[in-house]
Scaffold this motif. Structure first.
Motif, PDB file in Angstrom:
ATOM      1  N   ARG A  71       0.838  -1.211   0.000  1.00 18.09           N
ATOM      2  CA  ARG A  71       0.000   0.000   0.000  1.00 18.09           C
ATOM      3  C   ARG A  71       0.866   1.252   0.000  1.00 18.09           C
ATOM      4  O   ARG A  71       0.568   2.228  -0.685  1.00 18.09           O
ATOM      5  N   ASP A  72       1.966   1.222   0.750  1.00 15.34           N
ATOM      6  CA  ASP A  72       2.860   2.377   0.790  1.00 15.34           C
ATOM      7  C   ASP A  72       3.504   2.634  -0.573  1.00 15.34           C
ATOM      8  O   ASP A  72       3.747   3.780  -0.952  1.00 15.34           O
ATOM      9  N   ALA A  73       3.778   1.545  -1.324  1.00 11.52           N
ATOM     10  CA  ALA A  73       4.419   1.702  -2.630  1.00 11.52           C
ATOM     11  C   ALA A  73       3.555   2.492  -3.591  1.00 11.52           C
ATOM     12  O   ALA A  73       4.067   3.169  -4.498  1.00 11.52           O
ATOM     13  N   PHE A  74       2.235   2.427  -3.387  1.00 13.03           N
ATOM     14  CA  PHE A  74       1.321   3.111  -4.296  1.00 13.03           C
ATOM     15  C   PHE A  74       0.617   4.292  -3.637  1.00 13.03           C
ATOM     16  O   PHE A  74      -0.374   4.792  -4.160  1.00 13.03           O
ATOM     17  N   ALA A  75       1.158   4.743  -2.514  1.00 15.65           N
ATOM     18  CA  ALA A  75       0.573   5.885  -1.815  1.00 15.65           C
ATOM     19  C   ALA A  75       0.432   7.118  -2.705  1.00 15.65           C
ATOM     20  O   ALA A  75      -0.555   7.858  -2.586  1.00 15.65           O
ATOM     21  N   PRO A  76       1.385   7.381  -3.633  1.00 20.08           N
ATOM     22  CA  PRO A  76       1.221   8.561  -4.498  1.00 20.08           C
ATOM     23  C   PRO A  76      -0.046   8.539  -5.344  1.00 20.08           C
ATOM     24  O   PRO A  76      -0.519   9.593  -5.786  1.00 20.08           O
ATOM     25  N   HIS A  77      -0.620   7.359  -5.584  1.00 18.41           N
ATOM     26  CA  HIS A  77      -1.851   7.259  -6.362  1.00 18.41           C
ATOM     27  C   HIS A  77      -3.095   7.530  -5.514  1.00 18.41           C
ATOM     28  O   HIS A  77      -4.191   7.685  -6.056  1.00 18.41           O
ATOM     29  N   GLY A  78      -2.936   7.566  -4.190  1.00 17.74           N
ATOM     30  CA  GLY A  78      -4.060   7.875  -3.316  1.00 17.74           C
ATOM     31  C   GLY A  78      -5.136   6.804  -3.301  1.00 17.74           C
ATOM     32  O   GLY A  78      -4.914   5.640  -3.652  1.00 17.74           O
ATOM     33  N   ASP A  79      -6.332   7.223  -2.930  1.00 19.37           N
ATOM     34  CA  ASP A  79      -7.448   6.287  -2.778  1.00 19.37           C
ATOM     35  C   ASP A  79      -7.962   5.742  -4.105  1.00 19.37           C
ATOM     36  O   ASP A  79      -8.753   4.796  -4.111  1.00 19.37           O
ATOM     37  N   ALA A  80      -7.506   6.298  -5.216  1.00 22.23           N
ATOM     38  CA  ALA A  80      -7.988   5.845  -6.525  1.00 22.23           C
ATOM     39  C   ALA A  80      -7.605   4.405  -6.818  1.00 22.23           C
ATOM     40  O   ALA A  80      -8.219   3.755  -7.666  1.00 22.23           O
ATOM     41  N   VAL A  81      -6.591   3.888  -6.122  1.00 22.26           N
ATOM     42  CA  VAL A  81      -6.143   2.515  -6.401  1.00 22.26           C
ATOM     43  C   VAL A  81      -6.289   1.615  -5.169  1.00 22.26           C
ATOM     44  O   VAL A  81      -5.718   0.527  -5.130  1.00 22.26           O
ATOM     45  N   ARG A  82      -7.101   2.049  -4.192  1.00 26.94           N
ATOM     46  CA  ARG A  82      -7.267   1.262  -2.979  1.00 26.94           C
ATOM     47  C   ARG A  82      -8.734   0.988  -2.716  1.00 26.94           C
ATOM     48  O   ARG A  82      -9.610   1.776  -3.057  1.00 26.94           O
ATOM     49  N   ALA A  83      -8.973  -0.155  -2.088  1.00 25.22           N
ATOM     50  CA  ALA A  83     -10.311  -0.504  -1.604  1.00 25.22           C
ATOM     51  C   ALA A  83     -10.113  -1.227  -0.275  1.00 25.22           C
ATOM     52  O   ALA A  83      -9.930  -2.440  -0.239  1.00 25.22           O
ATOM     53  N   GLY A  84     -10.089  -0.456   0.800  1.00 21.74           N
ATOM     54  CA  GLY A  84      -9.781  -1.040   2.099  1.00 21.74           C
ATOM     55  C   GLY A  84      -8.339  -1.532   2.113  1.00 21.74           C
ATOM     56  O   GLY A  84      -7.411  -0.787   1.831  1.00 21.74           O
ATOM     57  N   ARG A  85      -8.151  -2.812   2.415  1.00 20.76           N
ATOM     58  CA  ARG A  85      -6.809  -3.400   2.454  1.00 20.76           C
ATOM     59  C   ARG A  85      -6.371  -3.914   1.078  1.00 20.76           C
ATOM     60  O   ARG A  85      -5.279  -4.471   0.952  1.00 20.76           O
TER      61      ARG A  85
END
Length: 252
Positions: A183-197
């Motif tokens: 998740r930290d590796a893609f932190a620059p993309h923000g919530d656009a690439v996350r769904a919870g865990r």
């Protein structure tokens, strides 16, 4: 199973034709391997019977109408190197010898195909008039810039006009639960690439493709983890004991 246009079934496999080239994303159907590797396992560095894998690779070559000794592949290490294939292979390499390390292959040569192997990571085809590439995009490769490097390789090889991309079957956001490191590796993309865990690798790939100047992006929308287990190999679903499917791209 219906596929989103312009993808179409090519026999047992998923195909797409784009200006300048074609791509094929294989399923696990139509081969000779058995057990956890049934049936079209293309992974030479699995515990499958080597003879079965070579027969499967013969079947892949026949499906794409390209000589098997003209299929370029690297030894994948979850990195961001993309090999520029500028001379045609002369002989089929010894399957026991590892090829050069690379997580992508690119070429401008007609009659030469570029191949990566996957079992949850994303196979991403890059196709343009004059050159094509296929890259292996797991989370480490995506974070390391393999998409940008693939686009650079296609341009360096002389591709003219726009580049189109096709994202093949791989881990979907529905199933790809990860730890903090990912998740930290893609932190620059923000919530656009996350769904919870969970992280959406395909959304990351789309964003990386757009950032690299690729305007046309197609996605099969197929998840290898929760999809039909008779259709795709999945490293995560099968606890690491599984075969490998392929993404292949070549000039048309």
């Amino acid at each position: 199973m219906d596929l989103p246009a312009p993808f179409e079934w090519h026999g047992e496999h998923v195909g797409i034709e784009l200006p300048g080239g074609r791509a094929l994303f294989t399923t696990r159907r139509g081969g000779v391997s058995t057990g956890p590797y049934a049936s079209l396992n293309l992974g030479r560095w699995t515990d499958d019977e080597p003879a079965a894998v070579e027969q499967n690779r013969d079947r892949l070559a026949a499906a794409i109408c390209i000589r098997r000794d003209a299929i370029a592949q690297g030894f994948q290490v979850h990195g961001a190197d993309v090999r520029r294939v500028t001379t045609p292979p002369e002989v089929d390499p010894d399957p026991a010898v590892r090829p050069p390390e690379a997580d992508g292959q690119a070429t401008a040569l007609p009659g030469v195909a570029t191949l990566v192997l996957t079992a949850d990571c994303l196979p991403v085809a890059l196709i343009a008039c004059g050159a094509v590439a296929m890259v292996h995009a797991g989370w480490r490769g995506l974070a390391g810039g393999v998409i940008e490097e693939g686009v650079t390789a296609v341009r360096e090889l002389g591709a003219s006009g726009p580049i189109a991309a096709a994202i093949g079957p791989g881990a979907g956001v529905c199933c790809y639960e990860v730890g903090e490191e990912v998740r930290d590796a893609f932190a620059p993309h923000g919530d656009a690439v996350r769904a919870g865990r969970n992280v959406d690798l395909k959304a990351v790939a789309r964003r990386e493709l757009r950032a690299a100047g690729v305007g046309e992006v197609h996605d099969t929308g197929l998840c290898t983890i929760c999809g039909d287990p008779a259709l795709f190999f999945s490293h995560r679903r099968d606890d690491g004991v599984t075969g490998r499917q392929a993404g292949v791209a070549w000039r048309s």
